[in-house]
Design a protein around this motif. Sequence first.
Motif, PDB file in Angstrom:
ATOM      1  N   SER A 188       6.545  -0.002   0.546  1.00  0.00           N
ATOM      2  CA  SER A 188       7.735   0.897   1.825  1.00  0.00           C
ATOM      3  C   SER A 188       8.799  -0.658   1.213  1.00  0.00           C
ATOM      4  O   SER A 188       8.220  -1.952   1.272  1.00  0.00           O
ATOM      5  CB  SER A 188       7.905   0.321   2.499  1.00  0.00           C
ATOM      6  OG  SER A 188       8.844   0.303   3.781  1.00  0.00           O
ATOM      7  N   SER A 203       0.883  -1.253   0.283  1.00  0.00           N
ATOM      8  CA  SER A 203      -0.306   0.032   0.058  1.00  0.00           C
ATOM      9  C   SER A 203       0.897   0.621   0.508  1.00  0.00           C
ATOM     10  O   SER A 203       0.884   2.147  -0.641  1.00  0.00           O
ATOM     11  CB  SER A 203      -1.316   0.501   1.296  1.00  0.00           C
ATOM     12  OG  SER A 203      -1.924  -1.005   1.336  1.00  0.00           O
ATOM     13  N   TYR A 204       1.933   1.229   0.171  1.00  0.00           N
ATOM     14  CA  TYR A 204       2.621   2.686   1.424  1.00  0.00           C
ATOM     15  C   TYR A 204       4.503   2.325   0.341  1.00  0.00           C
ATOM     16  O   TYR A 204       4.335   3.281   0.046  1.00  0.00           O
ATOM     17  CB  TYR A 204       3.116   2.799   2.385  1.00  0.00           C
ATOM     18  CG  TYR A 204       1.916   3.337   3.357  1.00  0.00           C
ATOM     19  CD1 TYR A 204       1.155   4.990   3.633  1.00  0.00           C
ATOM     20  CD2 TYR A 204       1.325   2.223   3.753  1.00  0.00           C
ATOM     21  CE1 TYR A 204       0.242   5.010   3.933  1.00  0.00           C
ATOM     22  CE2 TYR A 204      -0.472   2.542   4.673  1.00  0.00           C
ATOM     23  CZ  TYR A 204      -0.374   3.840   4.499  1.00  0.00           C
ATOM     24  OH  TYR A 204      -1.287   4.022   4.915  1.00  0.00           O
ATOM     25  N   GLU A 224       5.652   5.672   3.373  1.00  0.00           N
ATOM     26  CA  GLU A 224       4.675   6.691   4.344  1.00  0.00           C
ATOM     27  C   GLU A 224       5.621   6.819   5.479  1.00  0.00           C
ATOM     28  O   GLU A 224       5.867   5.166   5.362  1.00  0.00           O
ATOM     29  CB  GLU A 224       3.580   6.125   4.439  1.00  0.00           C
ATOM     30  CG  GLU A 224       3.100   6.645   5.181  1.00  0.00           C
ATOM     31  CD  GLU A 224       2.898   8.513   5.977  1.00  0.00           C
ATOM     32  OE1 GLU A 224       2.860   8.628   7.111  1.00  0.00           O
ATOM     33  OE2 GLU A 224       2.587   8.999   4.642  1.00  0.00           O
TER      34      GLU A 224
END
Length: 297
Positions: A42, A39-40, A118
Amino acid sequence: MTHEHHHHEHTVTSLNKAFILGIALNVAFVVVEFAVGLSYGSMGLLSDAGHNLSDVASLLLAMLAFRLAQAQATPRYTYGYKKSTVLISLLNSVILLIAVGVIVAESIGRMLHPAPVEGGAIAWTAGVGVAINGFTAWLFLKDKDRDLNVKGAYLHMAADALVSVGVLVSGLVISWTGWTIVDPVVGLVVAAVIVASVWSLTRDSLRLSLDGVPGEIDVAAIGRKMTDVPGVKAVHHIHVWAISTTENALTAHVVLESLSRMEEVKHDLKDLLNHAGIPHATLEFESAAERCDDLHD
């Protein structure tokens, strides 16, 4: 004997529970970490999720080895399936080293093509990882010196807890400074930590799979102690190897001052070897006179 049997049963039961609980917790965490990482975007979380997934596989394999070690001997497998514990330990090491390669490749790719991440989400997810990995490592703490596979499970989980601390710190640094380069750097640090933690496991597993002498056994010292037993003239042709990650075996030729004391000396030698961590010993006895005649021939 009864006390030892009960202690063994307690150890088996507690380790079964430890493996099942550890696997369940880590599967749940991998799913969450992978979802948040995607989702982010990373790399730190995705690489850590990949490593945690390999640890789930390692825990499953270690539990399988633990169960196989309890299996009864058969006419075809006279030691049962004890050697499988060594092979599974080696396989676990290979899985971890493959995971390292994937993490390094992905981290270098992210350094060459940086993307925004994020930091806050990374920090929160990694914080959960610290708790889960730390707790799982604690489950294996008291039995880690009993078995190479249990030691491997402990080392993996302890290393993961430290790695999660690193990912947590990177998340905080990114959220405070915006330095996204920290994320792939942490991925490389993760790889370094894994290599450091798995090196001794790989070395020991490879040695035992080749029937090398277990690391805790000093053959020269064992030979000296055997020679010091009253009635023993000399010891030669000593071979020591591992039947499993927890049991060692030995064969040796023992030269006696007198064959009349053979049973007494055999009892003393077996007792000595058992206390030295070698419960399975096959001893061939010969008299000093016999040995001299062989040498002259």
